[in-house]
Motif scaffolding. Structure first.
Motif, short mmCIF file in Angstrom:
data_model
loop_
_atom_site.label_atom_id
_atom_site.label_comp_id
_atom_site.label_asym_id
_atom_site.label_seq_id
_atom_site.Cartn_x
_atom_site.Cartn_y
_atom_site.Cartn_z
N ARG A 12 1.05 -1.03 0.03
CA ARG A 12 0.01 0.06 0.04
C ARG A 12 0.97 1.35 0.07
NH1 ARG A 12 -1.14 3.72 3.69
NH2 ARG A 12 -0.08 2.47 5.01
N VAL A 13 1.98 1.15 0.71
CA VAL A 13 3.00 2.41 0.74
C VAL A 13 3.52 2.51 -0.48
CG1 VAL A 13 5.00 3.21 1.87
CG2 VAL A 13 3.32 2.02 3.12
N LEU A 14 3.92 1.50 -1.12
CA LEU A 14 4.53 1.59 -2.44
C LEU A 14 3.58 1.98 -3.59
CD1 LEU A 14 6.91 0.73 -4.48
CD2 LEU A 14 5.81 -1.37 -4.74
N ASP A 15 2.17 1.57 -3.37
CA ASP A 15 1.17 2.17 -4.46
C ASP A 15 1.04 3.57 -4.29
OD1 ASP A 15 0.97 -0.20 -5.65
OD2 ASP A 15 -0.77 -0.98 -4.38
N THR A 16 0.91 4.03 -3.01
CA THR A 16 0.72 5.48 -2.59
C THR A 16 1.76 6.29 -3.16
OG1 THR A 16 -0.58 4.78 -0.73
CG2 THR A 16 0.01 7.14 -0.60
N GLU A 17 2.93 5.93 -2.99
CA GLU A 17 4.02 6.76 -3.33
C GLU A 17 4.32 6.83 -4.69
OE1 GLU A 17 7.66 6.79 -0.73
OE2 GLU A 17 6.43 6.71 0.98
N VAL A 18 3.97 5.65 -5.46
CA VAL A 18 4.02 5.58 -7.15
C VAL A 18 3.04 6.53 -7.67
CG1 VAL A 18 3.66 4.13 -8.99
CG2 VAL A 18 5.04 3.24 -7.34
N GLN A 19 1.93 6.72 -7.06
CA GLN A 19 0.87 7.47 -7.48
C GLN A 19 1.49 9.21 -7.10
OE1 GLN A 19 -1.68 6.99 -9.26
NE2 GLN A 19 -0.90 4.94 -9.34
N ALA A 20 2.10 9.29 -6.13
CA ALA A 20 2.49 10.70 -5.77
C ALA A 20 3.51 10.98 -6.73
CB ALA A 20 3.13 10.58 -4.37
N LEU A 21 4.37 10.32 -7.10
CA LEU A 21 5.49 10.52 -8.35
C LEU A 21 4.59 10.57 -9.76
CD1 LEU A 21 8.32 8.09 -7.32
CD2 LEU A 21 7.99 10.45 -6.73
N VAL A 22 3.72 9.99 -9.98
CA VAL A 22 2.93 10.10 -11.16
C VAL A 22 2.30 11.41 -11.16
CG1 VAL A 22 1.01 9.32 -12.55
CG2 VAL A 22 2.50 7.48 -11.56
N HIS A 23 1.79 11.71 -10.19
CA HIS A 23 1.33 13.19 -9.84
C HIS A 23 2.31 14.54 -10.15
CE1 HIS A 23 -1.96 15.87 -8.24
NE2 HIS A 23 -0.88 16.48 -7.48
N LEU A 24 3.43 14.16 -9.49
CA LEU A 24 4.69 14.89 -9.70
C LEU A 24 4.87 15.46 -10.99
CD1 LEU A 24 6.73 16.45 -7.77
CD2 LEU A 24 8.26 14.45 -8.49
N GLU A 25 4.57 14.54 -12.12
CA GLU A 25 5.04 15.22 -13.55
C GLU A 25 4.52 16.31 -14.05
OE1 GLU A 25 4.93 13.18 -18.07
OE2 GLU A 25 4.09 11.95 -16.27
N ARG A 26 3.27 16.65 -13.47
CA ARG A 26 2.73 17.84 -14.10
C ARG A 26 3.52 19.17 -13.38
NH1 ARG A 26 -2.84 17.07 -11.17
NH2 ARG A 26 -2.59 14.98 -11.77
N TYR A 27 4.37 18.93 -12.43
CA TYR A 27 5.06 20.18 -12.10
C TYR A 27 6.48 20.42 -12.66
CZ TYR A 27 1.66 19.75 -8.50
OH TYR A 27 0.30 19.46 -7.76
N PHE A 28 6.81 19.66 -13.73
CA PHE A 28 7.89 19.91 -14.46
C PHE A 28 7.23 20.61 -15.79
CE2 PHE A 28 9.27 15.47 -13.08
CZ PHE A 28 9.84 15.73 -12.07
N ASP A 29 7.26 21.60 -15.38
CA ASP A 29 6.60 23.14 -16.19
C ASP A 29 7.55 24.00 -16.30
OD1 ASP A 29 6.74 24.01 -13.50
OD2 ASP A 29 4.76 23.89 -13.17
N LYS A 145 -1.68 12.26 -1.28
CA LYS A 145 -1.79 11.92 0.21
C LYS A 145 -0.27 11.27 0.48
CE LYS A 145 -3.92 7.53 -0.59
NZ LYS A 145 -5.02 6.57 -0.14
N GLU A 146 -0.26 11.46 1.83
CA GLU A 146 1.01 10.91 2.42
C GLU A 146 0.73 9.13 2.51
OE1 GLU A 146 3.76 12.25 2.87
OE2 GLU A 146 3.37 14.17 3.47
N ALA A 147 1.81 8.28 2.50
CA ALA A 147 1.59 6.98 2.70
C ALA A 147 1.22 6.66 4.18
CB ALA A 147 2.88 6.15 2.14
N CYS A 148 1.70 7.54 4.99
CA CYS A 148 1.58 7.28 6.32
C CYS A 148 -0.32 7.17 6.61
CB CYS A 148 2.10 8.38 7.35
SG CYS A 148 1.43 8.66 9.05
N PRO A 149 -0.85 6.30 7.05
CA PRO A 149 -2.24 6.40 7.33
C PRO A 149 -2.76 7.37 8.08
CG PRO A 149 -1.52 4.41 8.61
CD PRO A 149 -0.21 5.13 7.78
#
Length: 322
Positions: A12-29, A145-149
């Motif tokens: 679950r931590v891995l999935d959450t952080e992977v989604q965070a990195l996918v989200h980060l792509e929009r900030y390479f602007d 969101k943070e991976a921390c519940p």
């Protein structure tokens, strides 16, 4: 506790952080590009700042920048407020990291930055934060969101910050045309540094450790020189130490197959003339390539046509070149 599913939690931590990195792509602007150009145009250093977990990430970002061609170091904001600001000069650029953008230890330094005319970049999850508004540039690191519940421990946000820093460092590296040789200069103790910077003179056998005989010596006596020096070969030289030839363990097997009498034959009669040679100032990596291309295990080094050293594959292996 014995029934707790640790693996499910980790995934679950891995999935959450992977989604965070996918989200980060929009900030390479455009802001990201503007920060890269600002760093390239600045003649000073990049100063990275952060407190708490952001400070730990900031240290890694500064180290990555420094090792990839951007002069950078980390300054703790608390120490900066008590004297370490003297390390920062007007032509430097500050990257200040805080997920909330409200780290008071950093905000309290902005008046000094403004007075000195220092360019500032904030890296936060909130562009409308105090740091975001005070900075000349802003790099956004917002995560869903943070991976921390509990949503309290910096997890996804610290990972996103680290990746933003890596992206910045590598973009600058590529823009500068930073090469393997450049990298080796800042990593002389690493394997790449040894491979790219080490010269044959650094690892060659010379002086009394250099196997050397004259051409009139009997093969049986030359074998003692080979055995004593431990290189699996000996050079054959004239009275001025000019190279005449070499003789190796492999050559010994070949002459024994031909039933050559080693007690009656001179080494000059069976030596290999015109062997492959190199110079002491040749890079060890080049020496390795030469030996592999010629399919040889030993190499004689010449300076002004005189034998000054020798080495074998084992020496390159010990030096970490292969």
């Amino acid at each position: 506790m014995s029934d707790f599913d640790f693996i499910r939690s980790a995934k679950r931590v891995l999935d959450t952080e992977v989604q965070a990195l996918v989200h980060l792509e929009r900030y390479f602007d455009e802001q990201f590009e503007a920060v890269c150009r600002a760093i390239l145009e600045h003649k000073g250093k990049v100063i990275v700042m952060g407190i708490g977990k952001s400070g730990h990430i900031g240290k890694k970002i500064a180290a990555t920048l420094a090792s990839t061609g951007t002069s950078a170091f980390f300054v703790h904001p608390g120490e900066a407020a008590h004297g370490d600001l003297g390390m920062i000069e007007a032509h430097d650029l500050v990257i200040a990291i805080s997920n909330s953008g409200e780290a008071h230890e950093i905000i309290s330094l902005f008046p000094v930055f403004k007075r000195l005319g220092i360019t500032t970049v904030s890296m936060t999850g909130k562009p409308a934060s105090t740091m975001g508004k005070l900075s000349d540039f802003h790099l956004q690191i917002t995560v869903p969101k943070e991976a921390c519940p509990l949503g309290l421990a910096p997890t996804s946000s610290s990972t996103a910050t680290l990746v933003m820093g890596d992206a910045l460092a590598i973009a600058l590296l590529e823009a500068r045309g930073f090469s393997e040789e450049d990298f080796a200069l800042s990593h002389p103790g690493g394997a790449l540094g040894r491979k790219l910077l080490l010269k044959l003179s650094d690892i060659m056998h010379s002086g009394d450790a250099l196997p050397m005989v004259n051409p009139t010596m009997l093969v049986r006596d030359a074998l003692l020189e080979i055995s004593n020096k431990g290189l699996g070969m000996t050079t054959i030289v004239d009275e001025n130490n000019a190279l005449l030839g070499i003789f190796t363990d492999g050559d010994l097997r070949r002459i024994l197959d031909r039933r050559v009498d080693i007690h009656e034959t001179t080494i000059g009669e069976v030596m290999i003339a015109n062997p492959t040679t190199a110079t002491p100032n040749m890079l060890a990596a080049e020496g390795l390539n030469l030996m592999q291309s010629k399919n040889i295990n030993g190499l004689v080094l010449l300076d002004d046509n005189k034998v000054v050293g020798a080495l074998n594959m084992h020496d390159l292996l010990k030096a970490g070149v292969m």
